[in-house]
Write a protein that holds these residues in place. Structure first.
Motif, PDB file in Angstrom:
ATOM      1  N   LEU A  33       0.832  -1.204   0.000  1.00  0.00           N
ATOM      2  CA  LEU A  33       0.000   0.000   0.000  1.00  0.00           C
ATOM      3  C   LEU A  33       0.870   1.259   0.000  1.00  0.00           C
ATOM      4  CD1 LEU A  33      -2.717  -1.097   2.586  1.00  0.00           C
ATOM      5  CD2 LEU A  33      -2.996  -0.904   0.111  1.00  0.00           C
ATOM      6  N   ALA A  34       1.946   1.251   0.797  1.00  0.00           N
ATOM      7  CA  ALA A  34       2.841   2.413   0.833  1.00  0.00           C
ATOM      8  C   ALA A  34       3.536   2.621  -0.508  1.00  0.00           C
ATOM      9  CB  ALA A  34       3.870   2.242   1.947  1.00  0.00           C
ATOM     10  N   ALA A  73      -2.580  10.342   1.314  1.00  0.00           N
ATOM     11  CA  ALA A  73      -3.007  11.255   2.380  1.00  0.00           C
ATOM     12  C   ALA A  73      -3.413  10.482   3.634  1.00  0.00           C
ATOM     13  CB  ALA A  73      -4.156  12.117   1.886  1.00  0.00           C
ATOM     14  N   THR A  74      -4.126   9.369   3.452  1.00  0.00           N
ATOM     15  CA  THR A  74      -4.559   8.575   4.602  1.00  0.00           C
ATOM     16  C   THR A  74      -3.372   7.979   5.345  1.00  0.00           C
ATOM     17  OG1 THR A  74      -6.668   8.041   3.536  1.00  0.00           O
ATOM     18  CG2 THR A  74      -5.939   6.586   5.307  1.00  0.00           C
ATOM     19  N   LEU A  75      -2.383   7.464   4.613  1.00  0.00           N
ATOM     20  CA  LEU A  75      -1.211   6.873   5.257  1.00  0.00           C
ATOM     21  C   LEU A  75      -0.361   7.918   5.967  1.00  0.00           C
ATOM     22  CD1 LEU A  75      -0.044   4.240   2.607  1.00  0.00           C
ATOM     23  CD2 LEU A  75      -1.226   3.833   4.765  1.00  0.00           C
ATOM     24  N   VAL A  76      -0.257   9.107   5.389  1.00  0.00           N
ATOM     25  CA  VAL A  76       0.500  10.175   6.050  1.00  0.00           C
ATOM     26  C   VAL A  76      -0.174  10.561   7.365  1.00  0.00           C
ATOM     27  CG1 VAL A  76       1.142  12.607   5.888  1.00  0.00           C
ATOM     28  CG2 VAL A  76       1.566  11.078   3.961  1.00  0.00           C
ATOM     29  N   ALA A  86      -2.180   8.682   9.145  1.00  0.00           N
ATOM     30  CA  ALA A  86      -2.052   7.559  10.079  1.00  0.00           C
ATOM     31  C   ALA A  86      -0.667   7.507  10.704  1.00  0.00           C
ATOM     32  CB  ALA A  86      -2.365   6.247   9.361  1.00  0.00           C
ATOM     33  N   LEU A  87       0.367   7.722   9.904  1.00  0.00           N
ATOM     34  CA  LEU A  87       1.740   7.640  10.417  1.00  0.00           C
ATOM     35  C   LEU A  87       2.023   8.768  11.407  1.00  0.00           C
ATOM     36  CD1 LEU A  87       4.602   6.465  10.379  1.00  0.00           C
ATOM     37  CD2 LEU A  87       5.086   7.904   8.387  1.00  0.00           C
ATOM     38  N   VAL A  88       1.770  10.004  10.998  1.00  0.00           N
ATOM     39  CA  VAL A  88       2.105  11.146  11.854  1.00  0.00           C
ATOM     40  C   VAL A  88       1.240  11.154  13.113  1.00  0.00           C
ATOM     41  CG1 VAL A  88       2.261  13.654  11.979  1.00  0.00           C
ATOM     42  CG2 VAL A  88       2.865  12.472   9.855  1.00  0.00           C
ATOM     43  N   ALA A  89      -0.066  10.969  12.954  1.00  0.00           N
ATOM     44  CA  ALA A  89      -0.953  10.978  14.118  1.00  0.00           C
ATOM     45  C   ALA A  89      -0.666   9.815  15.052  1.00  0.00           C
ATOM     46  CB  ALA A  89      -2.416  10.942  13.658  1.00  0.00           C
ATOM     47  N   ASN A  90      -0.271   8.679  14.503  1.00  0.00           N
ATOM     48  CA  ASN A  90       0.058   7.533  15.345  1.00  0.00           C
ATOM     49  C   ASN A  90       1.313   7.795  16.161  1.00  0.00           C
ATOM     50  OD1 ASN A  90      -0.386   4.970  16.351  1.00  0.00           O
ATOM     51  ND2 ASN A  90       0.627   3.935  14.666  1.00  0.00           N
ATOM     52  N   VAL A  91       2.336   8.360  15.517  1.00  0.00           N
ATOM     53  CA  VAL A  91       3.576   8.667  16.230  1.00  0.00           C
ATOM     54  C   VAL A  91       3.346   9.686  17.337  1.00  0.00           C
ATOM     55  CG1 VAL A  91       5.868   9.706  15.984  1.00  0.00           C
ATOM     56  CG2 VAL A  91       5.082   8.030  14.311  1.00  0.00           C
ATOM     57  N   THR A  92       2.602  10.747  17.023  1.00  0.00           N
ATOM     58  CA  THR A  92       2.372  11.785  18.034  1.00  0.00           C
ATOM     59  C   THR A  92       1.486  11.294  19.173  1.00  0.00           C
ATOM     60  OG1 THR A  92       0.548  12.613  16.652  1.00  0.00           O
ATOM     61  CG2 THR A  92       2.690  13.673  16.405  1.00  0.00           C
ATOM     62  N   SER A  93       0.428  10.556  18.869  1.00  0.00           N
ATOM     63  CA  SER A  93      -0.466  10.096  19.932  1.00  0.00           C
ATOM     64  C   SER A  93       0.195   9.045  20.813  1.00  0.00           C
ATOM     65  CB  SER A  93      -1.760   9.536  19.328  1.00  0.00           C
ATOM     66  OG  SER A  93      -1.491   8.433  18.485  1.00  0.00           O
TER      67      SER A  93
END
Length: 304
Positions: free
Chosen positions: A43-44, A99-102, A104-111
């Motif tokens: 997917l990436a 856009a969805t993967l970006v 997911a990645l950034v929000a996952n790392v920050t949260s």
């Protein structure tokens, strides 16, 4: 009078059957983890190759029928057809997946990062600091996800940055709660108390003796959190609180596809398949990590 020798009882520290079941579980876990990583990598790679599919904004009016209907799957020059406006679905889907993967990645790392820091401080140092932090966590956990997400989106604004802030605010508390419970358990271990009794600073004990033991649970939480972030991020865009059209994102593509589902079902099913595949990749990774953990006894929906 003769006595009968009594054989000492030997404790059964490990049974061959249990070792075999544990090894089989770990092998299944590795296969699930590998399948999830491969699916996510595919997917990436597709998202990275999105520019090769063309522009997601170009209107191909020649692809519309005389009745104004979009081209279907397999049309010439449009393998996945076009949407109701004549835009290529392959290009829009790949850019939307990016856009969805970006997000997911950034929000996952920050949260996960924010939740880990809060959970570690509250669980290890305890006292009034831990109480204040965990009451704050309880406040965030008590608020409904959808309502709070819509309210926050109206404050921070729409777009990629806004949705990352919203998703981070929604999910850091779950990580903090899990990390706090595990940190409290590790804090009571003998080797941690012995290190503190020998003069090791609490910061050093936390870094050397607690944080390394949280690596497995943090990876599991990050994988499950990634699946939740994809669903919530797409859901907010579907409700109009995320990335706005014409910028493609799987959530707003689902909203557009639901309007044209009766005469062009591919406009709904293509982004839906990508959302399901992305969530499935994160779930497989999380399940594989859980099965590979020898200390985990949790059964799941994948168990026979």
């Amino acid at each position: 009078m003769s006595t009968v020798p009594v054989r000492p009882k030997i404790p059964l520290t490990a049974r061959p059957a249990d070792d075999g079941a544990r090894a089989a579980r770990a092998a299944r876990g590795r296969r699930l983890w590998l399948a999830g990583v491969c699916l996510l990598a595919v997917l990436a790679a597709a998202a990275l190759l999105a520019p090769l599919a063309g522009s997601p904004y170009t209107l191909h009016t020649d692809s519309l029928s005389s009745y104004g209907l979009p081209a279907g799957v397999g049309a010439h020059g449009h393998p996945l057809g076009t949407d109701a406006l004549g835009r290529d679905m392959l290009a829009r889907s790949l850019y939307g997946l990016r856009a969805t993967l970006v997000i997911a990645l950034v929000a996952n790392v920050t949260s996960v990062g924010l939740g880990t820091v809060v959970g570690l401080i509250a669980g290890f140092y305890q006292g009034w600091t831990g109480q204040v932090l965990m009451r704050l966590v309880d406040v965030f956990l008590s608020v409904p996800t959808v309502l709070s997400g819509l309210a926050l989106a109206s404050i921070v604004g729409r777009g990629t940055t806004g949705i990352i802030i919203v998703v981070t605010a929604l999910y850091w508390a779950w990580t903090a709660r899990l990390v706090h419970g595990e940190t409290v358990r590790l804090r009571r271990r003998g080797y941690v108390e012995a290190a503190l009794a020998h003069g090791v600073s609490r910061h050093t004990a936390l870094r050397r003796h607690v944080l390394p033991h949280l690596s497995t649970i943090l990876l599991n939480v990050a994988a499950l959190n990634g699946a939740a972030v994809v669903v919530v991020g797409a859901g907010l865009s579907y409700l109009g609180a995320g990335i706005q059209p014409p910028t493609p994102e799987l959530g707003n593509m689902l909203a557009d596809g639901s309007d044209s589902m009766t005469y062009a079902p591919h406009t709904l099913f293509v982004p839906l398949v990508l959302v399901v595949a992305t969530v499935l990749a994160f779930v497989l990774i999380a399940e594989g990590l859980n099965r590979s953990n020898p200390l985990s006894e949790r059964r799941s929906w994948l168990d026979a």
